[in-house]
Motif scaffolding. Structure first.
Motif, PDB file in Angstrom:
ATOM      1  N   HIS A 107       0.858  -1.251   0.097  1.00 50.85           N
ATOM      2  CA  HIS A 107      -0.085   0.112  -0.064  1.00 50.85           C
ATOM      3  C   HIS A 107       0.865   1.237  -0.165  1.00 50.85           C
ATOM      4  N   GLY A 108       0.622   2.036  -0.921  1.00 52.94           N
ATOM      5  CA  GLY A 108       1.126   3.430  -0.843  1.00 52.94           C
ATOM      6  C   GLY A 108       2.530   3.548  -1.697  1.00 52.94           C
ATOM      7  N   LEU A 109       2.986   2.266  -2.154  1.00 48.64           N
ATOM      8  CA  LEU A 109       4.408   2.213  -2.751  1.00 48.64           C
ATOM      9  C   LEU A 109       4.347   2.989  -4.017  1.00 48.64           C
ATOM     10  N   ASN A 110       5.023   4.004  -4.410  1.00 48.14           N
ATOM     11  CA  ASN A 110       5.290   4.781  -5.810  1.00 48.14           C
ATOM     12  C   ASN A 110       6.276   3.958  -6.867  1.00 48.14           C
ATOM     13  N   ALA A 111       6.200   4.415  -7.800  1.00 49.12           N
ATOM     14  CA  ALA A 111       7.286   3.692  -8.592  1.00 49.12           C
ATOM     15  C   ALA A 111       8.753   3.805  -8.483  1.00 49.12           C
ATOM     16  N   LEU A 112       9.062   4.977  -7.859  1.00 51.84           N
ATOM     17  CA  LEU A 112      10.358   5.355  -7.509  1.00 51.84           C
ATOM     18  C   LEU A 112      10.765   4.637  -6.257  1.00 51.84           C
ATOM     19  N   ASP A 113       9.789   4.398  -5.325  1.00 56.46           N
ATOM     20  CA  ASP A 113      10.207   3.577  -4.086  1.00 56.46           C
ATOM     21  C   ASP A 113      10.206   2.152  -4.581  1.00 56.46           C
ATOM     22  N   ALA A 114       9.510   1.702  -5.282  1.00 55.64           N
ATOM     23  CA  ALA A 114       9.446   0.153  -5.937  1.00 55.64           C
ATOM     24  C   ALA A 114      11.123   0.043  -6.250  1.00 55.64           C
ATOM     25  N   GLY A 147      12.894   4.300 -20.097  1.00 55.48           N
ATOM     26  CA  GLY A 147      11.770   5.326 -20.526  1.00 55.48           C
ATOM     27  C   GLY A 147      10.501   5.509 -19.534  1.00 55.48           C
ATOM     28  N   ALA A 148      10.794   5.439 -18.371  1.00 53.75           N
ATOM     29  CA  ALA A 148       9.607   5.530 -17.412  1.00 53.75           C
ATOM     30  C   ALA A 148       9.799   6.392 -16.220  1.00 53.75           C
ATOM     31  N   GLN A 149      10.615   7.473 -16.529  1.00 52.60           N
ATOM     32  CA  GLN A 149      10.820   8.446 -15.454  1.00 52.60           C
ATOM     33  C   GLN A 149       9.697   9.106 -14.999  1.00 52.60           C
ATOM     34  N   ALA A 150       8.947   9.566 -15.994  1.00 50.92           N
ATOM     35  CA  ALA A 150       7.604  10.197 -15.828  1.00 50.92           C
ATOM     36  C   ALA A 150       6.681   9.067 -14.799  1.00 50.92           C
ATOM     37  N   LEU A 151       6.949   8.119 -14.632  1.00 55.07           N
ATOM     38  CA  LEU A 151       5.974   7.417 -13.701  1.00 55.07           C
ATOM     39  C   LEU A 151       6.577   7.274 -12.170  1.00 55.07           C
ATOM     40  N   ALA A 152       7.559   8.122 -11.994  1.00 52.98           N
ATOM     41  CA  ALA A 152       8.317   8.073 -10.574  1.00 52.98           C
ATOM     42  C   ALA A 152       7.126   8.136  -9.289  1.00 52.98           C
TER      43      ALA A 152
END
Length: 277
Positions: A107-114, A147-152
């Motif tokens: 829960h609450g994990l964003n892409a950067l933290d993943a 190509g996924a920096q915008a998802l951070a």
């Protein structure tokens, strides 16, 4: 890729020597012997149930081979037969569906933290661990690499399957591994997301990151992969250059069906022929 000073290109990335594996009461791998060199992009192909997943779990230490009577190690990674799992996973970046589901449940994990969680071989960023600016920058760089920096900052669980897969690859890249071990990477992706993923893998291969692709989709064998192994019933039934192995005969034997391989618009395509053909 930044190999350690102690690692030389002459040491195989993965080496199996008469590796047998039993799951429950069933022998799922039968005396596998092979060596994959560093820098040698390789695909392991075979139908469902042929032993591909057991092969991956053998390499990642989720399964262990039967001991050999002569005491020699059946499995070595980068010349070592004994590894701590977290250190091994820093050397071999793992991309699998199991990991994807585990991260989506946080829960609450964003892409950067993943991606940052990859530094700790964990599904979350441990609360007692300090995240350095260097870690954050390396995680952002890994996201940019696919190509996924915008998802951070987006919640990982809310990303599309294709976006999650690219985040998983970035997570594997933060430790600058010797290779990426990709377990059925396109499972659940639509045709557009699948092609975007394959394009990203081609780019990584051209950057010098060794790819080991495990799949039952022949179409996923990108041009950069020069070696193909075919598996059936826990045995390797063909092993060689892609031009030699990706032929109708060997593929039909491995998949136990008459197959015809051809190219369309520069991409591999496979056709299942009528049994009477």
């Amino acid at each position: 890729m930044s190999p350690s000073a102690s690692t030389t290109a002459s040491v195989p990335l993965i080496e199996l020597d008469q590796a047998h594996v039993i799951r429950g009461q069933v022998r799922v791998l039968h005396g596998l012997s092979l060596a994959i060199a560093q820098g040698q992009h390789t695909a392991l192909l075979g139908p469902n149930g042929c032993g591909k997943s057991s092969f991956i779990k053998l390499i990642t230490r989720e399964l262990y081979p039967l001991a050999r009577a002569d005491g020699q190690p059946p499995v070595q990674v980068l010349g070592q037969s004994r590894w701590q799992v977290d250190r091994l996973r820093n050397q071999l970046g793992i991309v699998s569906g199991d990991l994807e589901h585990s991260l989506a449940d946080q829960h609450g994990l964003n892409a950067l933290d993943a991606v940052i969680s990859g530094f700790f071989a964990s599904h979350v960023v441990p609360g007692h661990q300090k995240i350095s600016p260097d870690m954050r920058q390396r995680a952002l760089a890994a996201l940019a690499q696919v190509g996924a920096q915008a998802l951070a900052e987006r919640p990982y669980a809310e990303l599309s399957a294709g976006q999650q897969r690219r985040v998983l690859i970035a997570r594997a890249l933060v430790n600058q591994p010797q290779a990426l071990l990709l377990d059925e990477p396109s499972t659940g992706l639509d045709v557009v997301a699948r092609q975007q993923l394959l394009d990203a893998l081609s780019q990584l291969a051209r950057q010098g990151i060794t790819l080991i692709l495990v799949t039952h989709h022949i179409e996923e064998v990108i041009p950069e992969i020069e070696r193909v192994l075919l598996m059936r019933g826990g045995h390797i039934v063909a092993d060689g250059p892609r031009a030699q192995v990706l032929q109708d005969g060997p593929l039909s034997t491995a998949f136990d069906a008459p197959l015809h391989l051809y190219q369309h618009a520069g991409r591999l395509q496979v056709q299942v022929l009528p049994l009477s053909a």
